[in-house]
Design a protein around this motif. Sequence first.
Motif, mmCIF file in Angstrom:
data_model
loop_
_atom_site.group_PDB
_atom_site.id
_atom_site.type_symbol
_atom_site.label_atom_id
_atom_site.label_comp_id
_atom_site.label_asym_id
_atom_site.label_seq_id
_atom_site.Cartn_x
_atom_site.Cartn_y
_atom_site.Cartn_z
ATOM 1 N N ASN A 1 0.669 -0.934 -0.066
ATOM 2 C CA ASN A 1 -0.192 0.112 0.432
ATOM 3 C C ASN A 1 1.136 1.130 0.223
ATOM 4 O OD1 ASN A 1 -1.868 1.740 0.792
ATOM 5 N ND2 ASN A 1 -2.655 0.764 2.268
ATOM 6 N N PRO A 2 1.328 1.503 -1.308
ATOM 7 C CA PRO A 2 2.124 2.690 -1.150
ATOM 8 C C PRO A 2 1.329 4.468 -0.980
ATOM 9 C CG PRO A 2 0.980 1.975 -2.820
ATOM 10 C CD PRO A 2 0.898 1.446 -2.736
ATOM 11 N N GLY A 3 0.298 4.732 -0.159
ATOM 12 C CA GLY A 3 -0.425 5.136 0.734
ATOM 13 C C GLY A 3 0.200 5.227 2.500
ATOM 14 N N GLN A 4 1.010 4.305 2.241
ATOM 15 C CA GLN A 4 1.280 4.270 3.842
ATOM 16 C C GLN A 4 3.075 4.583 3.721
ATOM 17 O OE1 GLN A 4 0.027 0.588 5.397
ATOM 18 N NE2 GLN A 4 -1.815 1.512 5.773
ATOM 19 N N GLY A 5 3.772 4.663 5.099
ATOM 20 C CA GLY A 5 5.313 4.722 4.811
ATOM 21 C C GLY A 5 5.550 3.133 4.479
ATOM 22 N N GLY A 6 6.818 3.043 4.382
ATOM 23 C CA GLY A 6 7.812 1.487 4.369
ATOM 24 C C GLY A 6 8.589 1.580 4.397
ATOM 25 N N ALA A 7 10.025 0.839 4.665
ATOM 26 C CA ALA A 7 11.104 0.717 5.047
ATOM 27 C C ALA A 7 12.010 -0.054 4.045
ATOM 28 C CB ALA A 7 11.536 0.299 6.003
ATOM 29 N N HIS A 8 13.182 0.454 3.833
ATOM 30 C CA HIS A 8 14.137 -0.362 3.720
ATOM 31 C C HIS A 8 14.291 -2.031 3.538
ATOM 32 C CE1 HIS A 8 17.836 -1.096 1.106
ATOM 33 N NE2 HIS A 8 17.476 -0.534 -0.088
ATOM 34 N N ALA A 9 14.489 -2.513 2.873
ATOM 35 C CA ALA A 9 14.624 -4.218 2.375
ATOM 36 C C ALA A 9 15.307 -4.452 3.462
ATOM 37 C CB ALA A 9 13.775 -4.574 1.560
ATOM 38 N N VAL A 10 16.359 -3.900 2.835
ATOM 39 C CA VAL A 10 17.816 -4.311 3.379
ATOM 40 C C VAL A 10 18.396 -3.391 4.511
ATOM 41 C CG1 VAL A 10 20.213 -4.199 3.017
ATOM 42 C CG2 VAL A 10 18.876 -5.248 1.339
ATOM 43 N N PRO B 1 0.896 10.140 -4.036
ATOM 44 C CA PRO B 1 0.929 11.966 -3.695
ATOM 45 C C PRO B 1 0.051 11.987 -2.936
ATOM 46 C CG PRO B 1 1.853 11.358 -6.313
ATOM 47 C CD PRO B 1 1.231 9.783 -5.481
ATOM 48 N N ALA B 2 -0.863 11.708 -2.431
ATOM 49 C CA ALA B 2 -2.296 11.901 -1.841
ATOM 50 C C ALA B 2 -1.888 11.695 -0.838
ATOM 51 C CB ALA B 2 -3.191 11.188 -2.651
ATOM 52 N N ALA B 3 -0.844 10.718 -0.214
ATOM 53 C CA ALA B 3 -0.756 10.955 0.721
ATOM 54 C C ALA B 3 0.495 11.563 1.215
ATOM 55 C CB ALA B 3 0.107 9.114 1.438
ATOM 56 N N ASN B 4 0.948 11.827 0.859
ATOM 57 C CA ASN B 4 2.633 12.721 0.435
ATOM 58 C C ASN B 4 2.750 13.974 -0.641
ATOM 59 O OD1 ASN B 4 5.024 13.525 1.360
ATOM 60 N ND2 ASN B 4 6.094 11.559 1.078
ATOM 61 N N PRO B 5 2.560 15.583 0.006
ATOM 62 C CA PRO B 5 2.160 16.010 -1.688
ATOM 63 C C PRO B 5 3.410 16.216 -2.105
ATOM 64 C CG PRO B 5 0.197 16.771 0.447
ATOM 65 C CD PRO B 5 1.362 15.421 0.905
ATOM 66 N N ARG B 6 4.358 16.007 -0.942
ATOM 67 C CA ARG B 6 5.576 16.007 -1.450
ATOM 68 C C ARG B 6 6.137 15.172 -2.321
ATOM 69 N NH1 ARG B 6 6.101 16.581 3.878
ATOM 70 N NH2 ARG B 6 6.896 14.348 3.741
ATOM 71 N N ARG B 7 5.919 14.259 -2.651
ATOM 72 C CA ARG B 7 6.340 13.318 -3.794
ATOM 73 C C ARG B 7 6.102 13.405 -5.132
ATOM 74 N NH1 ARG B 7 9.268 9.042 -1.899
ATOM 75 N NH2 ARG B 7 8.834 8.493 -0.260
ATOM 76 N N PHE B 8 6.889 13.376 -5.859
ATOM 77 C CA PHE B 8 6.552 14.253 -7.581
ATOM 78 C C PHE B 8 6.239 15.198 -7.534
ATOM 79 C CE2 PHE B 8 5.725 9.368 -7.044
ATOM 80 C CZ PHE B 8 6.566 8.770 -7.980
ATOM 81 N N SER B 9 7.300 16.198 -6.921
ATOM 82 C CA SER B 9 7.189 17.909 -6.920
ATOM 83 C C SER B 9 8.502 18.436 -7.042
ATOM 84 C CB SER B 9 6.173 18.246 -5.397
ATOM 85 O OG SER B 9 7.232 17.941 -4.583
ATOM 86 N N LEU C 1 -1.175 7.827 -8.694
ATOM 87 C CA LEU C 1 -2.682 8.519 -8.300
ATOM 88 C C LEU C 1 -3.932 8.492 -8.292
ATOM 89 C CD1 LEU C 1 -1.202 11.189 -11.432
ATOM 90 C CD2 LEU C 1 -0.806 12.140 -8.639
ATOM 91 N N THR C 2 -3.832 6.737 -8.410
ATOM 92 C CA THR C 2 -5.124 6.393 -7.717
ATOM 93 C C THR C 2 -5.076 6.176 -6.178
ATOM 94 O OG1 THR C 2 -4.161 4.245 -8.357
ATOM 95 C CG2 THR C 2 -5.625 5.509 -10.490
ATOM 96 N N VAL C 3 -3.842 5.955 -5.272
ATOM 97 C CA VAL C 3 -3.636 5.236 -4.323
ATOM 98 C C VAL C 3 -4.456 6.923 -3.662
ATOM 99 C CG1 VAL C 3 -2.420 4.361 -2.987
ATOM 100 C CG2 VAL C 3 -2.042 3.808 -5.254
ATOM 101 N N LYS C 4 -5.159 6.232 -2.181
ATOM 102 C CA LYS C 4 -5.827 6.904 -1.655
ATOM 103 C C LYS C 4 -4.069 6.139 0.194
ATOM 104 C CE LYS C 4 -8.445 8.730 -4.604
ATOM 105 N NZ LYS C 4 -7.566 9.494 -5.347
ATOM 106 N N PRO C 5 -4.834 7.323 0.373
ATOM 107 C CA PRO C 5 -4.365 7.549 2.382
ATOM 108 C C PRO C 5 -4.572 6.378 2.660
ATOM 109 C CG PRO C 5 -4.526 9.690 1.626
ATOM 110 C CD PRO C 5 -5.315 8.929 0.593
#
Length: 140
Positions: free
Chosen positions: A75-84, A94-102, A136-140
């Motif tokens: 769910n890219p509307g939530q935070g994650g963590a680097h796999a390693v 972008p709906a969850a993090n407006p700074r993305r793709f800006s 752009l379709t993913v909602k937080p």
Amino acid sequence: MYFPRPLAMGVALALLAGSTLAASPTSPAELQAAWLAEARQSNPALRAFSAERGRSFFSTTHGSDWSCASCHTSNPGQGGAHAVTRKLIEPLAPAANPRRFSDAAKVDKWFGRNCKDVLGRACTAEEKGDLLAYLLTVKP
């Protein structure tokens, strides 16, 4: 007018950087428009990006054990963590993090790194556009 060689190179680079930055897209729509124009160079029949292709690209491994979802979660509307490294990653949508793709420079930097890790190569403009269409379709 004479400029010492290092100064002349610095001025030329500053002018080039200034013109590049001024022309850099700074919104998801502007990025998609630029990628669509680029993608049409190799695929003139392409009319629009596909959120479905983007969702599939995001969740599929591409010749390695990693997919985009490996770090950004399913769910890219939530935070994650680097796999390693386990370093926290802010939401990608972008709906969850407006700074993305800006910021075009940051977008280029992160696509460069992440595509190399996941694909072993640079992402195509069509892959980037499809991925952003999905995000752009993913909602937080």
